[in-house]
Design an enzyme around this catalytic site. Structure first.
Site, PDB file in Angstrom:
ATOM      1  N   VAL A  32      16.329  52.117 -33.808  1.00 13.78           N
ATOM      2  CA  VAL A  32      16.646  50.928 -34.255  1.00 13.78           C
ATOM      3  C   VAL A  32      17.406  50.075 -33.173  1.00 13.78           C
ATOM      4  CG1 VAL A  32      18.832  51.293 -35.679  1.00 13.78           C
ATOM      5  CG2 VAL A  32      17.173  49.542 -36.290  1.00 13.78           C
ATOM      6  N   ASP A  33      17.956  50.644 -32.415  1.00 14.34           N
ATOM      7  CA  ASP A  33      18.643  49.996 -31.175  1.00 14.34           C
ATOM      8  C   ASP A  33      17.733  49.534 -30.607  1.00 14.34           C
ATOM      9  OD1 ASP A  33      20.831  49.258 -29.745  1.00 14.34           O
ATOM     10  OD2 ASP A  33      21.552  51.236 -29.008  1.00 14.34           O
ATOM     11  N   THR A 122      20.699  58.439 -39.283  1.00  9.71           N
ATOM     12  CA  THR A 122      19.762  59.380 -39.894  1.00  9.71           C
ATOM     13  C   THR A 122      18.703  59.804 -38.997  1.00  9.71           C
ATOM     14  OG1 THR A 122      18.517  57.496 -40.827  1.00  9.71           O
ATOM     15  CG2 THR A 122      20.408  58.373 -42.199  1.00  9.71           C
ATOM     16  N   TYR A 125      20.630  60.712 -34.301  1.00  8.31           N
ATOM     17  CA  TYR A 125      22.014  61.274 -34.862  1.00  8.31           C
ATOM     18  C   TYR A 125      21.766  62.379 -36.157  1.00  8.31           C
ATOM     19  CZ  TYR A 125      24.476  58.329 -31.289  1.00  8.31           C
ATOM     20  OH  TYR A 125      24.957  57.744 -30.427  1.00  8.31           O
TER      21      TYR A 125
HETATM   22  N1  AR6 Z   1      14.241  49.119 -38.955  1.00  3.16           N
HETATM   23  C1  AR6 Z   1      15.023  49.696 -39.858  1.00  3.16           C
HETATM   24  N2  AR6 Z   1      15.245  51.040 -39.611  1.00  3.16           N
HETATM   25  C2  AR6 Z   1      14.731  51.596 -38.381  1.00  3.16           C
HETATM   26  C3  AR6 Z   1      14.001  50.774 -37.566  1.00  3.16           C
HETATM   27  C4  AR6 Z   1      13.711  49.329 -37.684  1.00  3.16           C
HETATM   28  N3  AR6 Z   1      13.262  48.675 -36.799  1.00  3.16           N
HETATM   29  N4  AR6 Z   1      13.826  51.511 -36.557  1.00  3.16           N
HETATM   30  C5  AR6 Z   1      14.170  52.933 -36.875  1.00  3.16           C
HETATM   31  N5  AR6 Z   1      14.784  52.928 -38.097  1.00  3.16           N
HETATM   32  P1  AR6 Z   1      18.368  55.605 -35.357  1.00  3.16           P
HETATM   33  P2  AR6 Z   1      21.061  57.137 -35.162  1.00  3.16           P
HETATM   34  C6  AR6 Z   1      15.463  53.560 -38.773  1.00  3.16           C
HETATM   35  O1  AR6 Z   1      17.808  56.982 -34.407  1.00  3.16           O
HETATM   36  O2  AR6 Z   1      20.664  58.184 -36.031  1.00  3.16           O
HETATM   37  C7  AR6 Z   1      19.911  55.095 -30.360  1.00  3.16           C
HETATM   38  O3  AR6 Z   1      19.216  55.715 -29.130  1.00  3.16           O
HETATM   39  C8  AR6 Z   1      15.243  55.310 -38.405  1.00  3.16           C
HETATM   40  O4  AR6 Z   1      14.087  55.608 -39.199  1.00  3.16           O
HETATM   41  O5  AR6 Z   1      17.871  54.330 -34.883  1.00  3.16           O
HETATM   42  O6  AR6 Z   1      22.474  56.023 -35.599  1.00  3.16           O
HETATM   43  C9  AR6 Z   1      20.995  54.618 -30.257  1.00  3.16           C
HETATM   44  O7  AR6 Z   1      21.270  53.857 -28.996  1.00  3.16           O
HETATM   45  C10 AR6 Z   1      16.468  56.091 -39.055  1.00  3.16           C
HETATM   46  O8  AR6 Z   1      16.446  56.145 -40.366  1.00  3.16           O
HETATM   47  O9  AR6 Z   1      19.979  55.884 -35.026  1.00  3.16           O
HETATM   48  C11 AR6 Z   1      21.973  55.844 -30.514  1.00  3.16           C
HETATM   49  O10 AR6 Z   1      22.206  56.644 -28.999  1.00  3.16           O
HETATM   50  C12 AR6 Z   1      17.790  54.773 -38.819  1.00  3.16           C
HETATM   51  O11 AR6 Z   1      16.789  53.701 -38.446  1.00  3.16           O
HETATM   52  C13 AR6 Z   1      21.250  56.706 -31.358  1.00  3.16           C
HETATM   53  O12 AR6 Z   1      20.015  56.226 -31.243  1.00  3.16           O
HETATM   54  C14 AR6 Z   1      18.515  55.211 -37.880  1.00  3.16           C
HETATM   55  O13 AR6 Z   1      17.664  56.074 -36.678  1.00  3.16           O
HETATM   56  C15 AR6 Z   1      21.738  56.215 -32.798  1.00  3.16           C
HETATM   57  O14 AR6 Z   1      21.014  57.258 -33.728  1.00  3.16           O
END
Ligand code: AR6
Length: 169
Positions: A32-33, A122, A125
């Site tokens: 998402v980042d 989720t 991480y």
């Molecule tokens: N809109 C909503 N949800 C989303 C989107 C979107 N556009 N894209 C992904 N998700 P993650 P974390 C969901 O990996 O686990 C990054 O590299 C995805 O399906 O984005 O907190 C950061 O820089 C999942 O359920 O975040 C950190 O290094 C949720 O968002 C690390 O990842 C979170 O997945 C953070 O890991």
């Protein structure tokens, strides 16, 4: 406060603030980042770099939150928070709850009325969805905040049903 659960892409939400599941560098990443920085444009990274230089030279701590512009996104602000990496042996639930509490505290400071959260921790991480849903919803329900609507924006059906089963309509 109203809590809503929707299937969708957080970068498309018409809310005052969206929350980013960032990392402590604040310099972007995947998931998402990556999507937020890609669609929001360079203004977000520019503010992140300034925040690093002025306040977070050692990085933003896990469980903390900070706001920047939302650049070209429909929202006004991005609230960046650092979720905990999941551990099966070490209980980091408080840190995940803290991400939600601190993000809402920042939203109050900004005067944001509507705030969208992804399912923090989720993805990369590794936090199990059902557990993350329970912690996130409990944290938001227990928050003392002036935010009027919290919208959880879930990226797939599995995430949506995990949140729905913790938040029966
Ligand atoms: N809109 C909503 N949800 C989303 C989107 C979107 N556009 N894209 C992904 N998700 P993650 P974390 C969901 O990996 O686990 C990054 O590299 C995805 O399906 O984005 O907190 C950061 O820089 C999942 O359920 O975040 C950190 O290094 C949720 O968002 C690390 O990842 C979170 O997945 C953070 O890991």
């Amino acid at each position: 406060m109203r809590i809503s659960l929707v299937l969708g892409d957080i970068t498309q939400q018409q809310v005052d603030a969206i929350v980013n599941a960032a990392n402590s560098s604040l310099l972007g990443g995947g998931g998402v980042d990556g999507a937020i920085h890609r669609k929001g444009g360079p203004a977000i990274l520019e503010e992140c770099r300034k925040l690093r230089a002025s306040h977070y030279g050692k990085g933003l701590a896990t469980g903390q939150a900070v706001a920047t512009t939302a650049g070209n996104l429909p929202a006004r602000w991005v609230i960046h928070t650092v979720g905990p990496v999941y551990s099966a042996t070490d209980d980091r639930s408080e840190l995940l709850a803290s991400c939600h509490h601190q993000s809402l505290r920042i939203a109050d400071e900004l005067g944001a009325q509507t705030v969208a959260f992804p399912a923090i921790s989720t993805g990369i991480y590794g936090w199990p969805m059902a557990s993350a849903a329970e912690i996130a919803l409990q944290a938001v329900r227990s928050a003392s905040t002036r935010v009027a609507e919290v919208r959880f924006v879930l990226f797939d059906r599995e995430a949506l049903s995990a949140f729905e089963s913790q938040n029966p309509a």
